[in-house]
Design an enzyme around this catalytic site. Structure first.
Site, short mmCIF file in Angstrom:
data_model
loop_
_atom_site.label_atom_id
_atom_site.label_comp_id
_atom_site.label_asym_id
_atom_site.label_seq_id
_atom_site.Cartn_x
_atom_site.Cartn_y
_atom_site.Cartn_z
N TRP A 274 2.49 1.61 6.24
CA TRP A 274 3.17 2.56 5.35
C TRP A 274 2.15 3.42 4.61
O TRP A 274 2.35 4.60 4.37
CB TRP A 274 4.06 1.81 4.34
N GLU B 22 2.70 -3.08 6.20
CA GLU B 22 2.59 -2.44 4.86
C GLU B 22 1.38 -1.52 4.82
O GLU B 22 1.44 -0.42 4.25
CB GLU B 22 2.51 -3.50 3.76
N TRP C 170 19.17 18.33 -11.43
CA TRP C 170 18.57 17.25 -12.24
C TRP C 170 18.95 17.41 -13.70
O TRP C 170 19.13 18.53 -14.19
CB TRP C 170 17.04 17.28 -12.11
N TRP D 32 8.16 8.08 -4.08
CA TRP D 32 9.18 8.66 -4.97
C TRP D 32 10.18 9.47 -4.15
O TRP D 32 11.39 9.43 -4.39
CB TRP D 32 8.52 9.52 -6.06
N ASN E 133 6.15 -3.99 -6.07
CA ASN E 133 6.80 -2.95 -5.26
C ASN E 133 8.32 -2.96 -5.37
O ASN E 133 8.95 -1.91 -5.51
CB ASN E 133 6.38 -3.10 -3.80
N TRP F 20 12.69 13.23 -9.74
CA TRP F 20 11.71 12.25 -9.26
C TRP F 20 10.29 12.67 -9.62
O TRP F 20 9.40 11.82 -9.80
CB TRP F 20 11.84 12.02 -7.75
P1 FAD Z 1 0.91 -5.54 -0.70
O1 FAD Z 1 2.33 -5.93 -0.49
O2 FAD Z 1 -0.10 -6.62 -0.74
O3 FAD Z 1 0.58 -4.50 0.47
C1 FAD Z 1 -0.76 -4.31 0.96
C2 FAD Z 1 -1.12 -2.85 0.91
O4 FAD Z 1 -0.22 -2.08 1.72
C3 FAD Z 1 -1.02 -2.25 -0.48
O5 FAD Z 1 -2.17 -2.50 -1.25
C4 FAD Z 1 -0.81 -0.78 -0.17
O6 FAD Z 1 -2.06 -0.14 0.12
C5 FAD Z 1 0.00 -0.82 1.11
N1 FAD Z 1 1.42 -0.68 0.79
C6 FAD Z 1 2.32 -1.66 0.51
N2 FAD Z 1 3.55 -1.13 0.30
C7 FAD Z 1 3.40 0.21 0.43
C8 FAD Z 1 4.29 1.33 0.34
N3 FAD Z 1 5.60 1.17 0.05
N4 FAD Z 1 3.79 2.56 0.52
C9 FAD Z 1 2.47 2.74 0.82
N5 FAD Z 1 1.59 1.75 0.93
C10 FAD Z 1 2.05 0.49 0.74
N6 FAD Z 1 1.24 2.46 -3.80
C11 FAD Z 1 0.01 2.93 -4.11
O7 FAD Z 1 -0.98 2.44 -3.57
N7 FAD Z 1 -0.15 3.96 -5.01
C12 FAD Z 1 0.90 4.54 -5.63
O8 FAD Z 1 0.70 5.49 -6.42
C13 FAD Z 1 2.20 4.04 -5.36
N8 FAD Z 1 3.30 4.55 -5.98
C14 FAD Z 1 4.54 4.05 -5.69
C15 FAD Z 1 5.67 4.60 -6.32
C16 FAD Z 1 6.94 4.10 -6.04
C17 FAD Z 1 8.14 4.72 -6.70
C18 FAD Z 1 7.10 3.03 -5.14
C19 FAD Z 1 8.47 2.49 -4.83
C20 FAD Z 1 6.00 2.50 -4.50
C21 FAD Z 1 4.71 2.98 -4.75
N9 FAD Z 1 3.57 2.45 -4.11
C22 FAD Z 1 2.33 2.97 -4.40
C23 FAD Z 1 3.71 1.49 -3.01
C24 FAD Z 1 3.64 -0.01 -3.37
O9 FAD Z 1 4.48 -0.30 -4.46
C25 FAD Z 1 2.23 -0.48 -3.70
O10 FAD Z 1 1.32 -0.06 -2.69
C26 FAD Z 1 2.19 -2.01 -3.77
O11 FAD Z 1 3.07 -2.47 -4.75
C27 FAD Z 1 0.77 -2.45 -4.08
O12 FAD Z 1 0.72 -3.82 -4.32
P2 FAD Z 1 -0.03 -4.78 -3.32
O13 FAD Z 1 -1.40 -4.27 -3.07
O14 FAD Z 1 0.08 -6.15 -3.87
O15 FAD Z 1 0.85 -4.64 -2.00
#
Ligand code: FAD
Length: 392
Positions: free
Chosen positions: A199, A196, A227, A303, A262, A280
């Protein structure tokens, strides 16, 4: 010391008033930040001050990860494989034991009056977060105690099994290297969590190589997507009143705490882009204004991923059904009930489709809206719009 002002004002002060000879900072990767870094560096150099920039916000420099053909990656799995083959990110250094500071008059943070008062809409944010380094470290330590369950529970919004480190990472209150090294010796439990973080690296890699990522679809075919402008649908989505409980619960969690799980982000975003047919970029703008972890790279790339126009994206024609997604990831409706009190007494069987409940049960949830659209109709409309892109 806080000083308002442009580099034009600050740089001569640094050189003349404080006799500063070298300036160190962590460089940025977004288009605006890169421009500002370059301008500050040029002014400091012109004033005879040496500059040194470091990467402290990513595990790897975006330009160091390349395909065999020396080009940037567009697909996550080979990107992550190539990244893992690079030397491991260095261990973070301990904080310096002492800092020599100049005591200079400056602004006090409180004087900037940044916090809302009338109305004070930030109570939910205050309860959910402890901003700063100490809050970030606590969050990491707490999460490490539950790491072994992460892989299985990370998709279940009611489980609260994810780290919630995203805002702390965004604001540099904890560095990905600190997290990386805290995970050592915890394999294989940490593998999914590391990917993660991967990503996050991938999205910054994409933004670095495609600075237009927040504005333009990576798949250029989508520039012509028809759109819809649906003001009523968009307002219902932002307020958590679409009539689809998993979408509404997510949007209310976002409004109250500045964060959304997420899996629910994916469902809510898909509903906006596909069922409602709304661009989007409008959804990304709303997230940008309301997320505490709003991050240009992660927001734009995710997005685009959901909309099917990004790198390594989910194909457009794969459309999440919010009822089935809710039943799969929130089977007893615990997450929905937490955010939608109107549905507190709805039996599990109907919690993700309250409109299907017998009328006496529905009456008890009369304050919750009816669905704003028929899912099958929205789905067919989305598929027709998508097909119009490839038809001559
Ligand atoms: P955990 O599951 O604990 O993951 C650990 C870390 O990994 C996160 O803190 C984050 O830095 C990174 N991570 C995890 N999933 C993703 C992912 N899909 N993409 C990139 N990094 C990820 N994340 C943001 O940080 N900022 C945003 O503006 C953002 N916008 C999003 C918009 C959409 C439409 C979607 C579907 C996802 C978005 N995310 C964004 C990704 C993700 O949802 C969040 O990073 C995650 O929910 C953060 O929660 P956590 O720290 O508990 O994640």
């Amino acid at each position: 010391m806080l000083r308002r002002g442009s580099p034009e004002r600050i740089v001569p002060t640094l050189a003349q008033e404080f006799g500063v000879a070298r300036v160190f900072w962590s460089h940025r990767y977004d288009p605006l930040g890169r421009g500002q870094d370059a301008s500050v560096r040029a002014r400091l150099t012109a004033a005879g001050i040496t500059t040194e920039c470091f990467n402290s916000s990513l595990l790897f420099e975006p330009r160091d990860v390349k395909t065999a053909a020396d080009t940037p990656f567009r697909v996550f799995t080979p990107f992550w494989r190539a990244t893992r083959a690079l030397p491991e990110p260095g261990r973070p250094l301990p904080a310096p034991k002492a800092l020599h500071t100049h005591d200079a008059p400056g602004d006090r943070l409180e004087d900037w009056a940044l916090l809302p008062t009338k109305p004070d809409w930030a109570g939910g944010l205050r309860r959910a977060w402890t901003p700063g380094e100490i809050g970030a470290r606590r969050r990491l330590d707490g999460f490490l105690r539950t790491l072994s369950g992460y892989g299985a529970a990370r998709d279940v919004p009611a489980a609260e099994a994810t780290s919630r480190l995203s805002p702390h990472l965004h604001f540099g209150e904890i560095s990905p290297r600190q997290i990386w090294h805290a995970l050592r010796g915890r394999e294989p439990d940490s593998d999914k969590f590391r990917s993660e973080l991967g990503w996050r690296e991938f999205n910054h890699h994409l933004l670095f190589h495609h600075p237009q990522l927040p504005e333009a679809p990576l798949d250029r075919k989508f520039s012509a997507f028809p759109w819809r402008s649906d003001a009523v649908g968009f307002a219902a989505w932002t307020k958590g009143r679409t009539g689809f409980p998993i979408v509404d619960a997510g949007m209310r969690q976002l409004w109250t705490t500045g964060w959304m799980h997420n899996r629910v982000r994916m469902i809510a975003a898909s509903f906006l882009v596909k069922h409602l047919g709304i661009d989007w970029r409008r959804g990304a703008a709303w997230f940008w204004d309301t997320l505490v972890d709003a991050d240009l790279a992660n927001n734009a790339a995710n997005w685009q991923w959901v909309a099917g126009c990004g790198a390594d994206a989910a194909p457009f024609f794969r459309i999440f059904n919010p009822v089935l997604q809710g039943e799969k990831f929130d089977p007893d409706g615990a997450y929905v009930r937490r955010w939608i009190p109107e549905l507190n007494r709805m039996p599990d069987k109907y919690i993700h489709k309250p409109w299907a409940a017998p009328s006496d049960i529905r009456r008890a949830a009369k304050d919750y809206p009816q669905p704003i659209l028929d899912l099958a109709t929205g789905r067919l409309r989305a598929l027709a719009a998508f097909r119009s892109l490839s038809s001559p």
